[in-house]
Design a protein around this motif. Structure first.
Motif, PDB file in Angstrom:
ATOM      1  N   LYS A  25      78.532  87.258  62.998  1.00  0.00           N
ATOM      2  CA  LYS A  25      77.308  86.553  63.367  1.00  0.00           C
ATOM      3  C   LYS A  25      76.405  87.426  64.242  1.00  0.00           C
ATOM      4  N   TYR A  26      77.019  88.264  65.076  1.00  0.00           N
ATOM      5  CA  TYR A  26      76.262  89.094  66.017  1.00  0.00           C
ATOM      6  C   TYR A  26      76.135  90.552  65.580  1.00  0.00           C
ATOM      7  N   ASN A  27      76.696  90.904  64.417  1.00  0.00           N
ATOM      8  CA  ASN A  27      76.671  92.304  63.947  1.00  0.00           C
ATOM      9  C   ASN A  27      76.354  92.329  62.453  1.00  0.00           C
ATOM     10  N   PHE A  28      75.076  92.131  62.135  1.00  0.00           N
ATOM     11  CA  PHE A  28      74.659  92.016  60.736  1.00  0.00           C
ATOM     12  C   PHE A  28      74.968  93.272  59.929  1.00  0.00           C
ATOM     13  N   GLU A  29      74.848  94.466  60.549  1.00  0.00           N
ATOM     14  CA  GLU A  29      75.104  95.712  59.816  1.00  0.00           C
ATOM     15  C   GLU A  29      76.558  95.801  59.361  1.00  0.00           C
ATOM     16  N   ILE A  30      77.474  95.227  60.137  1.00  0.00           N
ATOM     17  CA  ILE A  30      78.887  95.197  59.731  1.00  0.00           C
ATOM     18  C   ILE A  30      79.052  94.232  58.561  1.00  0.00           C
ATOM     19  N   HIS A  31      78.349  93.132  58.603  1.00  0.00           N
ATOM     20  CA  HIS A  31      78.370  92.152  57.509  1.00  0.00           C
ATOM     21  C   HIS A  31      77.928  92.820  56.203  1.00  0.00           C
ATOM     22  N   LEU A  32      76.865  93.621  56.254  1.00  0.00           N
ATOM     23  CA  LEU A  32      76.382  94.336  55.074  1.00  0.00           C
ATOM     24  C   LEU A  32      77.420  95.342  54.574  1.00  0.00           C
ATOM     25  N   SER A  33      78.103  96.005  55.499  1.00  0.00           N
ATOM     26  CA  SER A  33      79.144  96.970  55.113  1.00  0.00           C
ATOM     27  C   SER A  33      80.259  96.284  54.331  1.00  0.00           C
TER      28      SER A  33
END
Length: 196
Positions: free
Chosen positions: A100-108
């Motif tokens: 929720k707080y780390n969108f770039e990790i979500h994309l990864s």
């Protein structure tokens, strides 16, 4: 994949697996995110005769088991340590908070899961449609692309690993690799196999 400091910030704990120790079994409920610090695990299924089929091999910095975790379905395969392994373990709720707080990790994650789907589709096609040499070559080329190696690529899988990942018999893998070396399609140096 996820930086250690972020995992720790969201409450990840560390777990040690001894060589041969099972982390989770096929059909078990997926409740945790796992990421390897050091070591190696293999994700596999066993058929009714006890033969292994390796779904994937994961090592330093890699995560595994996310499709079952995100999809909220039981693990489709078991995970066993190939050697002593230290990994991070994070609960599903903590992982959701982290994403929720780390969108770039979500994309990864989206990219990684897409690549794994591509690999599964490729392997299914190879197993059903092609001869042993083609299956082995396709697997090695895939691994070389994933490693982003330009020159000769050392195939760090055992003959048994290759058999387990392609559904071939180990004798077939040994015979096929030997023939490919003689035909200069592979390089053998100090008992190690390289894809040119």
């Amino acid at each position: 994949m996820i930086p250690a400091e972020i995992l720790e910030q969201f409450g990840a704990s560390q777990k040690v697996l001894k060589k041969g120790e099972i982390l989770f079994q096929e059909t078990e409920e997926a409740r945790f995110y796992y990421q390897i610090i050091t070591g190696e695990v293999k994700m596999l299924n066993w058929n009714s005769e006890g033969k292994e089929f390796i779904q994937g091999i994961f090592t330093d910095g890699q995560s595994f088991g996310e499709p079952a975790l995100f999809g909220r379905f039981p693990y489709p395969a078991s995970v066993i340590a190939s050697r002593q392994t230290l990994l991070y373990k994070l609960s599903f709720d903590q992982l959701m908070e982290l994403l929720k707080y780390n969108f770039e990790i979500h994309l990864s994650f989206t990219e990684i899961l897409s690549r794994r789907l591509q690999y599964k589709a490729m392997i299914m096609k190879e197993i059903s449609n092609h001869d042993a040499e083609h299956q082995i070559t396709t697997l090695m080329k895939y691994l070389k692309r994933q490693a982003a190696v330009k020159g000769p690529f050392e195939v760090k899988l055992t003959r048994q690993n290759i058999a387990d990942m392609t559904g071939l018999r180990v004798e077939t893998v040994i015979r096929t690799i030997k023939a490919m070396v003689q035909q200069h399609k592979l390089i053998m140096k100090d008992r190690k196999v390289y894809l040119p």
